[in-house]
Enzyme design. Structure first.
Site, PDB file in Angstrom:
ATOM      1  N   GLY A  96       0.814  -1.213   0.000  1.00 20.23           N
ATOM      2  CA  GLY A  96       0.000   0.000   0.000  1.00 20.23           C
ATOM      3  C   GLY A  96       0.842   1.256   0.000  1.00 20.23           C
ATOM      4  O   GLY A  96       1.820   1.367   0.742  1.00 20.23           O
ATOM      5  N   ALA A  97       0.450   2.223  -0.841  1.00 18.19           N
ATOM      6  CA  ALA A  97       1.172   3.489  -0.957  1.00 18.19           C
ATOM      7  C   ALA A  97       0.280   4.649  -0.561  1.00 18.19           C
ATOM      8  O   ALA A  97       0.248   5.697  -1.219  1.00 18.19           O
ATOM      9  CB  ALA A  97       1.704   3.683  -2.378  1.00 18.19           C
ATOM     10  N   GLY A  98      -0.492   4.450   0.522  1.00 18.35           N
ATOM     11  CA  GLY A  98      -1.250   5.556   1.091  1.00 18.35           C
ATOM     12  C   GLY A  98      -0.358   6.391   1.987  1.00 18.35           C
ATOM     13  O   GLY A  98       0.870   6.380   1.865  1.00 18.35           O
ATOM     14  N   TYR A  99      -0.957   7.088   2.949  1.00 15.83           N
ATOM     15  CA  TYR A  99      -0.177   7.953   3.838  1.00 15.83           C
ATOM     16  C   TYR A  99       0.895   7.173   4.583  1.00 15.83           C
ATOM     17  O   TYR A  99       2.066   7.570   4.624  1.00 15.83           O
ATOM     18  CB  TYR A  99      -1.099   8.645   4.839  1.00 15.83           C
ATOM     19  CG  TYR A  99      -2.022   9.661   4.225  1.00 15.83           C
ATOM     20  CD1 TYR A  99      -1.572  10.946   3.934  1.00 15.83           C
ATOM     21  CD2 TYR A  99      -3.355   9.354   3.943  1.00 15.83           C
ATOM     22  CE1 TYR A  99      -2.405  11.887   3.364  1.00 15.83           C
ATOM     23  CE2 TYR A  99      -4.202  10.285   3.369  1.00 15.83           C
ATOM     24  CZ  TYR A  99      -3.730  11.562   3.085  1.00 15.83           C
ATOM     25  OH  TYR A  99      -4.557  12.487   2.523  1.00 15.83           O
TER      26      TYR A  99
ATOM     27  N   LYS B 220      -6.580  25.073   6.896  1.00 17.06           N
ATOM     28  CA  LYS B 220      -6.758  23.832   6.159  1.00 17.06           C
ATOM     29  C   LYS B 220      -5.823  23.788   4.945  1.00 17.06           C
ATOM     30  O   LYS B 220      -5.201  22.763   4.654  1.00 17.06           O
ATOM     31  CB  LYS B 220      -8.212  23.701   5.718  1.00 17.06           C
ATOM     32  CG  LYS B 220      -8.513  22.515   4.814  1.00 17.06           C
ATOM     33  CD  LYS B 220      -8.472  21.203   5.552  1.00 17.06           C
ATOM     34  CE  LYS B 220      -8.993  20.069   4.675  1.00 17.06           C
ATOM     35  NZ  LYS B 220      -8.915  18.768   5.341  1.00 17.06           N
TER      36      LYS B 220
ATOM     37  N   GLU C  19     -17.422  17.358   5.074  1.00 17.08           N
ATOM     38  CA  GLU C  19     -16.624  18.021   4.038  1.00 17.08           C
ATOM     39  C   GLU C  19     -17.222  17.794   2.645  1.00 17.08           C
ATOM     40  O   GLU C  19     -17.202  18.689   1.796  1.00 17.08           O
ATOM     41  CB  GLU C  19     -15.184  17.530   4.088  1.00 17.08           C
ATOM     42  CG  GLU C  19     -14.433  17.998   5.333  1.00 17.08           C
ATOM     43  CD  GLU C  19     -12.933  17.898   5.208  1.00 17.08           C
ATOM     44  OE1 GLU C  19     -12.245  18.819   5.669  1.00 17.08           O
ATOM     45  OE2 GLU C  19     -12.454  16.889   4.634  1.00 17.08           O
TER      46      GLU C  19
ATOM     47  N   ASN D   4       1.565  -1.493  -4.874  1.00 10.36           N
ATOM     48  CA  ASN D   4       0.363  -0.660  -4.905  1.00 10.36           C
ATOM     49  C   ASN D   4      -0.421  -0.972  -6.165  1.00 10.36           C
ATOM     50  O   ASN D   4       0.169  -1.246  -7.216  1.00 10.36           O
ATOM     51  CB  ASN D   4       0.736   0.829  -4.874  1.00 10.36           C
ATOM     52  CG  ASN D   4      -0.431   1.713  -4.447  1.00 10.36           C
ATOM     53  OD1 ASN D   4      -0.983   1.533  -3.365  1.00 10.36           O
ATOM     54  ND2 ASN D   4      -0.802   2.662  -5.283  1.00 10.36           N
TER      55      ASN D   4
ATOM     56  N   ALA E 145      -5.126  10.539   8.827  1.00  9.02           N
ATOM     57  CA  ALA E 145      -3.946  10.674   7.975  1.00  9.02           C
ATOM     58  C   ALA E 145      -2.703  10.980   8.797  1.00  9.02           C
ATOM     59  O   ALA E 145      -1.631  10.406   8.558  1.00  9.02           O
ATOM     60  CB  ALA E 145      -4.185  11.767   6.936  1.00  9.02           C
TER      61      ALA E 145
ATOM     62  N   ASP F 201      -5.142   2.468   8.524  1.00  9.55           N
ATOM     63  CA  ASP F 201      -6.510   2.027   8.793  1.00  9.55           C
ATOM     64  C   ASP F 201      -6.588   0.623   9.367  1.00  9.55           C
ATOM     65  O   ASP F 201      -7.605   0.238   9.949  1.00  9.55           O
ATOM     66  CB  ASP F 201      -7.344   2.067   7.502  1.00  9.55           C
ATOM     67  CG  ASP F 201      -7.632   3.476   7.029  1.00  9.55           C
ATOM     68  OD1 ASP F 201      -7.518   4.403   7.839  1.00  9.55           O
ATOM     69  OD2 ASP F 201      -7.947   3.643   5.837  1.00  9.55           O
TER      70      ASP F 201
END
Length: 396
Positions: free
Chosen positions: A11-14, A372, A170, A38, A312, A297
């Protein structure tokens, strides 16, 4: 045959991308063989997906080519989907091959949690990937395009968002900003369009102070959002949702943002899980597996009696710690205990609006919106430096 340890990152998430970047920074050449797996050749910024989903920003601003974020002389990128994790064999089965590992980092990201609500998995959309964002955006535009061609069209312009947490709020904010433009484009009376935000809990935005929640809800109500708090979705059908009150909202568009669970591949691997998440040790390792780290997660870390939410910033900090501990293990050094440092929380309420908490200070309105943007710019700088900030950053 190479005797250097094999490190595989799934996985190449955060969490995954920060692990890879820290490993390539701290490892010497030929000290380890590192592979990043990924399913896509890009990293996408999950906390930004609500904007292109609603159509208020470009998808291109949400993704970055992984080849621009890693040193391909130190990290081998494999574009593939993980099919199975075999713990006893120390192998990962991909859709087109097999990888063996000495150290494994599981950062696969989560799946939508439907809580067993009938029809939700079949009939609701979710904001979880670039492709899901494309689907939601085109679907919304399609509803407006079809609106005047039908005799009973109201469900075309009724939009239901399940969940009033961070993601749900959001998204409805961006959708409320987009609706007037769509109405002008397709010649639809804005007064006929309905946006419903449905939440089973008695309040929106858990974790924020009541005064900030009140500000957020009033801001979004002025934009046309109708809230139904303390009301669960009992069933999702092809024609909308049925609420716990017995009310039916007819809608062709249901977007579910009501929760995330761990990846089912983690469960099927044989780890003990809670809603797909593994309670890791103080070094982020899976119980009984000193060579396997689980972050993002899929990990479960408690703050007293309650688990930390899988945010994140949590995944990013875990990625850095995880890489440092693998390097320490390879070199026979002492491992570092993971200690989460909460740096604050900021939620967007659409263009020029937001709420935020940093330390003991609270922000709302324009100041929060600028904060933000700073948070987003900082992340781009962390993973890609000033050039990525200039290319992908939002300054206006």
């Amino acid at each position: 045959m190479s005797s250097i340890p094999k490190i595989v990152i799934l996985g190449a998430g955060y969490g995954g991308i920060l692990t890879a970047q820290r490993l390539q920074k701290e490892l010497n050449y030929n000290e380890a063989d590192v592979t990043l797996v990924n399913r896509h050749d890009y990293h996408y910024i999950t906390t930004h997906l609500h904007m292109p989903a609603a159509g208020t920003d470009s998808i291109e601003n949400t993704r970055v080519s992984i080849s621009k974020l890693i040193d391909e002389f130190k990290i081998d990128l494999v574009k593939s989907s993980v099919q199975e994790i075999r713990l006893h064999d120390k192998k990962v089965i991909l859709e087109d091959g097999t990888l063996s590992y000495d150290y494994l980092i599981i950062a696969l990201g989560g799946d939508p949690e439907t809580f067993g609500i009938p029809g939700l998995a079949e009939h609701a959309m979710s904001i979880r990937s670039i492709n899901s964002v494309r689907l939601i955006r085109s679907h919304i535009e399609h509803q407006f395009a079809l609106y005047k061609n039908e005799r009973r069209p109201q469900e075309r312009i009724n939009f239901v968002v399940g969940g009033a947490g961070f993601s749900g709020i959001e998204f409805v904010a961006e959708l409320a900003d987009r609706i007037p433009k769509l109405c002008r484009e397709y010649d639809v009376d804005p007064a006929l369009v309905n946006i419903y935000n449905i939440e089973a809990a008695p309040t929106a935005l858990p974790g924020f102070a009541p005064e900030l929640v009140d500000y957020a809800m009033e801001t979004l109500k002025k934009k046309g959002v109708t809230f139904k708090l303390g009301t669960a979705i009992k069933e999702c059908t092809p024609h909308g949702v049925i609420l716990s009150t017995g009310e039916e909202i007819r809608s062709n568009t249901v977007v579910w943002t009501g929760g995330i669970r761990g990846n089912r591949l983690v469960e099927s691997a044989g780890f003990e899980t809670m809603r797909g998440r593994v309670k890791v040790d103080e070094y982020l390792r899976a119980p009984g597996h000193d060579n396997i780290y689980i972050i993002g997660d899929n990990s479960l870390i408690f703050n007293g009696e309650r688990p930390y939410p899988p945010t994140a910033q949590m995944a990013m900090q875990q990625g850095v710690c995880c890489a440092q501990n693998i390097v320490a293990t390879i070199r026979g050094k002492v491992l570092r205990k993971f200690e989460y440092q909460h740096k604050g929380t900021v939620a967007s309420l659409g263009k020029g609006q937001g709420i935020g908490v940093v330390g003991n200070k609270t922000y709302q309105g324009w100041k929060a919106a600028q904060l933000k943007k700073l948070v987003d710019l900082r992340y781009l700088y962390v993973i890609g430096g000033i050039m990525l900030v200039l290319k992908k950053g939002r300054f206006l």
